[in-house]
Motif scaffolding. Sequence first.
Motif, PDB file in Angstrom:
ATOM      1  N   PRO A 107      23.524  -6.230  -3.859  1.00 53.56           N
ATOM      2  CA  PRO A 107      24.666  -5.327  -3.663  1.00 53.56           C
ATOM      3  C   PRO A 107      24.590  -4.545  -2.345  1.00 53.56           C
ATOM      4  O   PRO A 107      25.624  -4.261  -1.732  1.00 53.56           O
TER       5      PRO A 107
ATOM      6  N   ALA B  50      19.254   1.303  -6.392  1.00 52.70           N
ATOM      7  CA  ALA B  50      20.187   0.359  -5.753  1.00 52.70           C
ATOM      8  C   ALA B  50      21.582   0.987  -5.608  1.00 52.70           C
ATOM      9  O   ALA B  50      22.193   0.894  -4.535  1.00 52.70           O
TER      10      ALA B  50
ATOM     11  N   ARG C 129      23.103  -9.731  -9.786  1.00 51.10           N
ATOM     12  CA  ARG C 129      21.923 -10.601  -9.797  1.00 51.10           C
ATOM     13  C   ARG C 129      22.304 -12.016 -10.208  1.00 51.10           C
ATOM     14  O   ARG C 129      21.848 -12.982  -9.651  1.00 51.10           O
TER      15      ARG C 129
ATOM     16  N   ALA D 259      33.500   6.275 -23.725  1.00 50.44           N
ATOM     17  CA  ALA D 259      32.724   5.154 -23.180  1.00 50.44           C
ATOM     18  C   ALA D 259      33.381   3.853 -23.606  1.00 50.44           C
ATOM     19  O   ALA D 259      34.441   3.856 -24.234  1.00 50.44           O
ATOM     20  N   GLY D 260      32.733   2.757 -23.246  1.00 50.76           N
ATOM     21  CA  GLY D 260      33.274   1.450 -23.603  1.00 50.76           C
ATOM     22  C   GLY D 260      33.939   0.805 -22.403  1.00 50.76           C
ATOM     23  O   GLY D 260      34.322   1.492 -21.447  1.00 50.76           O
TER      24      GLY D 260
ATOM     25  N   MET E 224      29.104  -5.078 -18.241  1.00 48.19           N
ATOM     26  CA  MET E 224      30.196  -4.773 -19.177  1.00 48.19           C
ATOM     27  C   MET E 224      31.397  -4.119 -18.474  1.00 48.19           C
ATOM     28  O   MET E 224      32.542  -4.549 -18.629  1.00 48.19           O
TER      29      MET E 224
ATOM     30  N   GLY F 280      28.053  -5.175  -9.410  1.00 48.91           N
ATOM     31  CA  GLY F 280      27.694  -5.061 -10.829  1.00 48.91           C
ATOM     32  C   GLY F 280      28.764  -5.709 -11.686  1.00 48.91           C
ATOM     33  O   GLY F 280      29.844  -5.147 -11.860  1.00 48.91           O
TER      34      GLY F 280
ATOM     35  N   LEU G   5      29.149  -0.455  -9.926  1.00 47.61           N
ATOM     36  CA  LEU G   5      29.036  -0.493 -11.392  1.00 47.61           C
ATOM     37  C   LEU G   5      27.726  -1.174 -11.793  1.00 47.61           C
ATOM     38  O   LEU G   5      27.684  -2.013 -12.694  1.00 47.61           O
ATOM     39  N   LEU G   6      26.651  -0.809 -11.060  1.00 43.18           N
ATOM     40  CA  LEU G   6      25.355  -1.442 -11.277  1.00 43.18           C
ATOM     41  C   LEU G   6      24.571  -0.763 -12.390  1.00 43.18           C
ATOM     42  O   LEU G   6      23.825  -1.404 -13.122  1.00 43.18           O
TER      43      LEU G   6
HETATM   44  N1  LIG Z   1      28.949   1.122 -20.761  1.00 45.62           N
HETATM   45  C1  LIG Z   1      29.717   2.199 -20.828  1.00 45.62           C
HETATM   46  O1  LIG Z   1      30.387   2.467 -21.844  1.00 45.62           O
HETATM   47  C2  LIG Z   1      29.825   3.121 -19.630  1.00 45.62           C
HETATM   48  C3  LIG Z   1      30.656   4.249 -19.704  1.00 45.62           C
HETATM   49  C4  LIG Z   1      30.770   5.086 -18.583  1.00 45.62           C
HETATM   50  C5  LIG Z   1      30.047   4.794 -17.429  1.00 45.62           C
HETATM   51  N2  LIG Z   1      29.224   3.696 -17.409  1.00 45.62           N
HETATM   52  C6  LIG Z   1      28.491   3.416 -16.180  1.00 45.62           C
HETATM   53  O2  LIG Z   1      28.963   2.218 -15.591  1.00 45.62           O
HETATM   54  C7  LIG Z   1      27.897   1.565 -14.907  1.00 45.62           C
HETATM   55  C8  LIG Z   1      27.801   0.116 -15.376  1.00 45.62           C
HETATM   56  O3  LIG Z   1      27.530   0.110 -16.760  1.00 45.62           O
HETATM   57  P1  LIG Z   1      27.508  -1.258 -17.605  1.00 45.62           P
HETATM   58  O4  LIG Z   1      27.490  -0.839 -19.029  1.00 45.62           O
HETATM   59  O5  LIG Z   1      28.558  -2.188 -17.112  1.00 45.62           O
HETATM   60  O6  LIG Z   1      26.063  -1.819 -17.184  1.00 45.62           O
HETATM   61  P2  LIG Z   1      25.524  -3.325 -17.326  1.00 45.62           P
HETATM   62  O7  LIG Z   1      26.267  -4.031 -18.409  1.00 45.62           O
HETATM   63  O8  LIG Z   1      24.047  -3.240 -17.379  1.00 45.62           O
HETATM   64  O9  LIG Z   1      25.955  -4.013 -15.944  1.00 45.62           O
HETATM   65  C9  LIG Z   1      25.312  -3.810 -14.710  1.00 45.62           C
HETATM   66  C10 LIG Z   1      25.294  -5.137 -13.957  1.00 45.62           C
HETATM   67  O10 LIG Z   1      24.818  -4.908 -12.628  1.00 45.62           O
HETATM   68  C11 LIG Z   1      23.707  -5.790 -12.386  1.00 45.62           C
HETATM   69  N3  LIG Z   1      22.741  -5.136 -11.505  1.00 45.62           N
HETATM   70  C12 LIG Z   1      22.121  -3.941 -11.731  1.00 45.62           C
HETATM   71  N4  LIG Z   1      21.312  -3.637 -10.692  1.00 45.62           N
HETATM   72  C13 LIG Z   1      21.412  -4.671  -9.810  1.00 45.62           C
HETATM   73  C14 LIG Z   1      20.801  -4.940  -8.548  1.00 45.62           C
HETATM   74  N5  LIG Z   1      19.930  -4.098  -8.002  1.00 45.62           N
HETATM   75  N6  LIG Z   1      21.138  -6.071  -7.922  1.00 45.62           N
HETATM   76  C15 LIG Z   1      22.013  -6.950  -8.468  1.00 45.62           C
HETATM   77  N7  LIG Z   1      22.617  -6.740  -9.656  1.00 45.62           N
HETATM   78  C16 LIG Z   1      22.316  -5.615 -10.327  1.00 45.62           C
HETATM   79  C17 LIG Z   1      23.110  -6.038 -13.749  1.00 45.62           C
HETATM   80  O11 LIG Z   1      22.342  -7.209 -13.746  1.00 45.62           O
HETATM   81  P3  LIG Z   1      21.079  -7.306 -14.782  1.00 45.62           P
HETATM   82  O12 LIG Z   1      21.684  -7.260 -16.135  1.00 45.62           O
HETATM   83  O13 LIG Z   1      20.459  -8.620 -14.428  1.00 45.62           O
HETATM   84  O14 LIG Z   1      20.217  -6.134 -14.487  1.00 45.62           O
HETATM   85  C18 LIG Z   1      24.384  -6.172 -14.621  1.00 45.62           C
HETATM   86  O15 LIG Z   1      24.949  -7.449 -14.524  1.00 45.62           O
HETATM   87  C19 LIG Z   1      26.645   2.416 -15.186  1.00 45.62           C
HETATM   88  O16 LIG Z   1      26.422   3.305 -14.111  1.00 45.62           O
HETATM   89  C20 LIG Z   1      27.013   3.189 -16.429  1.00 45.62           C
HETATM   90  O17 LIG Z   1      26.325   4.438 -16.535  1.00 45.62           O
HETATM   91  C21 LIG Z   1      29.113   2.849 -18.469  1.00 45.62           C
END
Ligand SMILES: NC(=O)c1ccc[n+]([C@@H]2O[C@H](COP(=O)([O-])OP(=O)(O)OC[C@H]3O[C@@H](n4cnc5c(N)ncnc54)[C@H](OP(=O)(O)O)[C@@H]3O)[C@@H](O)[C@H]2O)c1
Length: 432
Positions: free
Chosen positions: A66, A87, A45, A307-308, A13, A10, A81-82
């Motif tokens: 992944p 998945a 992806r 978060a962030g 962000m 993943g 971190l998907l």
């Molecule tokens: N954002 C926050 O502030 C925060 C805070 C605490 C925890 N989290 C957790 O951290 C994790 C990641 O968050 P994020 O904000 O970084 O999410 P994100 O920006 O959506 O990043 C996820 C990445 O993984 C890829 N991906 C997802 N499923 C996939 C698959 N089956 N095969 C290949 N690639 C795949 C996505 O591609 P696509 O975009 O093409 O789907 C994207 O590039 C999550 O579990 C979230 O709950 C986030």
Amino acid sequence: MKKLAVAVAGLGMIGRETVRLLRKRRAELRERLGAELTLVAVADRQVGREARALSLPGRVVRYADPVAMARSADADLFVELLGGFDAPRRFALEALGRGRSVVTANKRLLAYAWPQLARAARASGASLAFEGSVAGGIPVLRALELSFSGDRVLSLDGILNGTTNYILTRCEEGLTAAAALREAQEKGFAEKDSALDLSGRDAAQKLSVLAGLVTGGWLKPDSFPVAGIESVESRDVAYARQRLGKAVRLVARLRFAGSAAAPLVEAGVSATLVPLDHPLAAARRQYNALLVRTASAGDLMFYGQGAGAGPTASAVLADLFVTARDLLGGLPAPRPGPRPLQLAPPGSAVSGFYLRLEVIDLPGALARIAGALGREGVSIASIHQDLAAGARAVPVMITTHPAPRGRFELARRRILGLAAVSKRHCAMRILG
Ligand SMILES: NC(=O)c1ccc[n+]([C@@H]2O[C@H](COP(=O)([O-])OP(=O)(O)OC[C@H]3O[C@@H](n4cnc5c(N)ncnc54)[C@H](OP(=O)(O)O)[C@@H]3O)[C@@H](O)[C@H]2O)c1
């Protein structure tokens, strides 16, 4: 110099920031760990595009799938971190099944697949670390896991969702809830689809992770009462502040009773009135806070950004560091167990309540409302009728003395069935 190989799934962000920090802090990590943490594989992806944007060297193996990376990459530590569920679950089970440690920031994965993950980690002896899954950069999980090892955690009260806290505190500053949500979305604190946040389900998943960490058991996220802030309006926030001296916060709570071997857990998420001098009232905007009550250390408050990219990647890196240290011969990390937790009856939690009703100005209407509360043994602490509104239906704000939630809910349902009372209303717990 020893080397530990890291694979990151993943590159969104959080994944991008984790890879960036892993490379930027490489020298400090090497110094403190006495070993090198080397990125050997990534999956996404759009792996080609993301790897180019991060200027990853050619030796870092790229995967579009992944799960294939978890199955075959030659890594000691796998970072998930998907986002999503299916998945990530297959990824984590595959890596744990191979005896490789997994770091994740995915609260949904933990909340719903806890027993499976726990069994897989136990069977293979691998570690599962998840500091980033709750309260972002605030190191609450590690503190709960280690710092109270000689103490007993009695209760947790947390503001675990930054979006709802942002909305509620902006309402205190005069915005409507809808305008505050739009602002949070514009500033990037809130998702476009905010239903998970507003309904309290995001906080419930985090509560499940916290309960699991404290007890080692599984608190199913759908097994306890969860209410969000959808019905809270800016007038409730203003009334609470000006007339009752309280702030409205979405509070996730856990109380632990029973023995350490067979804990009895009271859990819930609800909009809650918090005294203005309570530490949780001081958590404003997108900040998170957790108040931990322990038997010996007393009350402790954790506060910070929940978060962030920066705060979450910092927590992921801390997990990598601690897991790597354990792999190199430090203390093994405690592993979660799969046993389901025993829950206290949902209606048994005792607190005061706030109820805002829309009441048609008919003779005897207030008496019927008071009667419905009285029949359930819920006594009224204050009642205010907002005559200034001048309409046929007027807002009536009621606060009650402490009563079991189940009795209050029965009275609420009965009140909403009265001819003079509109279904539109707001109910909140009162803390303290
Ligand atoms: N954002 C926050 O502030 C925060 C805070 C605490 C925890 N989290 C957790 O951290 C994790 C990641 O968050 P994020 O904000 O970084 O999410 P994100 O920006 O959506 O990043 C996820 C990445 O993984 C890829 N991906 C997802 N499923 C996939 C698959 N089956 N095969 C290949 N690639 C795949 C996505 O591609 P696509 O975009 O093409 O789907 C994207 O590039 C999550 O579990 C979230 O709950 C986030």
